[in-house]
Motif scaffolding. Sequence first.
Motif, PDB file in Angstrom:
ATOM      1  N   GLN A  98     -14.272 -35.759   1.104  1.00  0.00           N
ATOM      2  CA  GLN A  98     -14.061 -35.856  -0.344  1.00  0.00           C
ATOM      3  C   GLN A  98     -15.108 -36.721  -1.054  1.00  0.00           C
ATOM      4  OE1 GLN A  98     -10.334 -37.510  -1.620  1.00  0.00           O
ATOM      5  NE2 GLN A  98     -10.662 -36.927  -3.743  1.00  0.00           N
ATOM      6  N   PRO A  99     -15.562 -37.846  -0.499  1.00  0.00           N
ATOM      7  CA  PRO A  99     -16.558 -38.647  -1.217  1.00  0.00           C
ATOM      8  C   PRO A  99     -17.873 -37.898  -1.485  1.00  0.00           C
ATOM      9  CG  PRO A  99     -15.535 -39.957   0.496  1.00  0.00           C
ATOM     10  CD  PRO A  99     -15.076 -38.544   0.711  1.00  0.00           C
ATOM     11  N   ALA A 100     -18.155 -36.849  -0.720  1.00  0.00           N
ATOM     12  CA  ALA A 100     -19.393 -36.077  -0.914  1.00  0.00           C
ATOM     13  C   ALA A 100     -19.235 -34.983  -1.966  1.00  0.00           C
ATOM     14  CB  ALA A 100     -19.822 -35.449   0.418  1.00  0.00           C
ATOM     15  N   LEU A 101     -18.043 -34.839  -2.536  1.00  0.00           N
ATOM     16  CA  LEU A 101     -17.752 -33.758  -3.481  1.00  0.00           C
ATOM     17  C   LEU A 101     -17.606 -34.289  -4.898  1.00  0.00           C
ATOM     18  CD1 LEU A 101     -14.984 -32.183  -1.257  1.00  0.00           C
ATOM     19  CD2 LEU A 101     -17.300 -31.281  -1.550  1.00  0.00           C
ATOM     20  N   SER A 102     -18.103 -33.532  -5.867  1.00  0.00           N
ATOM     21  CA  SER A 102     -17.906 -33.941  -7.257  1.00  0.00           C
ATOM     22  C   SER A 102     -16.470 -33.601  -7.673  1.00  0.00           C
ATOM     23  CB  SER A 102     -18.926 -33.262  -8.179  1.00  0.00           C
ATOM     24  OG  SER A 102     -18.827 -31.867  -8.098  1.00  0.00           O
ATOM     25  N   PRO A 103     -15.836 -34.470  -8.474  1.00  0.00           N
ATOM     26  CA  PRO A 103     -14.417 -34.306  -8.814  1.00  0.00           C
ATOM     27  C   PRO A 103     -14.196 -33.283  -9.936  1.00  0.00           C
ATOM     28  CG  PRO A 103     -15.269 -36.278  -9.818  1.00  0.00           C
ATOM     29  CD  PRO A 103     -16.392 -35.698  -8.986  1.00  0.00           C
ATOM     30  N   GLU A 104     -14.376 -32.013  -9.603  1.00  0.00           N
ATOM     31  CA  GLU A 104     -14.171 -30.952 -10.593  1.00  0.00           C
ATOM     32  C   GLU A 104     -13.716 -29.676  -9.906  1.00  0.00           C
ATOM     33  OE1 GLU A 104     -18.059 -30.080 -12.466  1.00  0.00           O
ATOM     34  OE2 GLU A 104     -18.846 -31.397 -10.936  1.00  0.00           O
ATOM     35  N   TRP A 105     -13.506 -28.635 -10.706  1.00  0.00           N
ATOM     36  CA  TRP A 105     -13.068 -27.344 -10.190  1.00  0.00           C
ATOM     37  C   TRP A 105     -14.234 -26.645  -9.508  1.00  0.00           C
ATOM     38  CZ3 TRP A 105      -8.063 -27.401 -10.423  1.00  0.00           C
ATOM     39  CH2 TRP A 105      -7.420 -28.043 -11.477  1.00  0.00           C
ATOM     40  N   HIS A 106     -14.008 -26.164  -8.284  1.00  0.00           N
ATOM     41  CA  HIS A 106     -15.039 -25.465  -7.505  1.00  0.00           C
ATOM     42  C   HIS A 106     -14.511 -24.113  -7.033  1.00  0.00           C
ATOM     43  CE1 HIS A 106     -16.655 -29.536  -7.266  1.00  0.00           C
ATOM     44  NE2 HIS A 106     -17.780 -29.019  -6.819  1.00  0.00           N
ATOM     45  N   TRP A 107     -15.344 -23.096  -7.130  1.00  0.00           N
ATOM     46  CA  TRP A 107     -14.978 -21.776  -6.649  1.00  0.00           C
ATOM     47  C   TRP A 107     -14.772 -21.765  -5.141  1.00  0.00           C
ATOM     48  CZ3 TRP A 107     -13.328 -18.517  -9.971  1.00  0.00           C
ATOM     49  CH2 TRP A 107     -13.890 -18.396 -11.232  1.00  0.00           C
ATOM     50  N   THR A 108     -13.867 -20.899  -4.683  1.00  0.00           N
ATOM     51  CA  THR A 108     -13.780 -20.563  -3.267  1.00  0.00           C
ATOM     52  C   THR A 108     -14.245 -19.116  -3.117  1.00  0.00           C
ATOM     53  OG1 THR A 108     -11.558 -19.584  -3.155  1.00  0.00           O
ATOM     54  CG2 THR A 108     -11.712 -22.016  -3.075  1.00  0.00           C
TER      55      THR A 108
END
Length: 126
Positions: free
Chosen positions: A76-86
């Motif tokens: 999680q720390p490597a991810l930006s805190p927003e909506w991401h497509w799957t």
Amino acid sequence: VIASVVLSALPSLGSNFKGGTFAGITTRSDGTHCAVVLLPVTAEDITWEAAKAWAVEQGGELPTRPVAALLFANVQPALSPEWHWTADEYTASFAWYCHFTGGSQSFTHKLNELAAVAVRLIPISS
């Protein structure tokens, strides 16, 4: 292109590995176990179709819903805190997304513009 990796060669979660961040192990529908590598670039404000093409350009693919949950759980720390497509479709017009703040998943119209991450799935050999 990385053909495969042996299980004993996998690093700890969150470590640099094969051009990205090692995020864990998943199993494809055909039974193949794969190392999940989060690639280092994020796309912003992109439709679902454009996100799928962008992920391939990065040398990977969009994460499936289970892989997106794995990313949230393990890196999680490597991810930006927003909506991401799957990578997963809901219907012909809608696709699933994951929010990397709380880990929730839902679906929205494919023409909406969300963020995207790419993952590389490397088969694990014995």
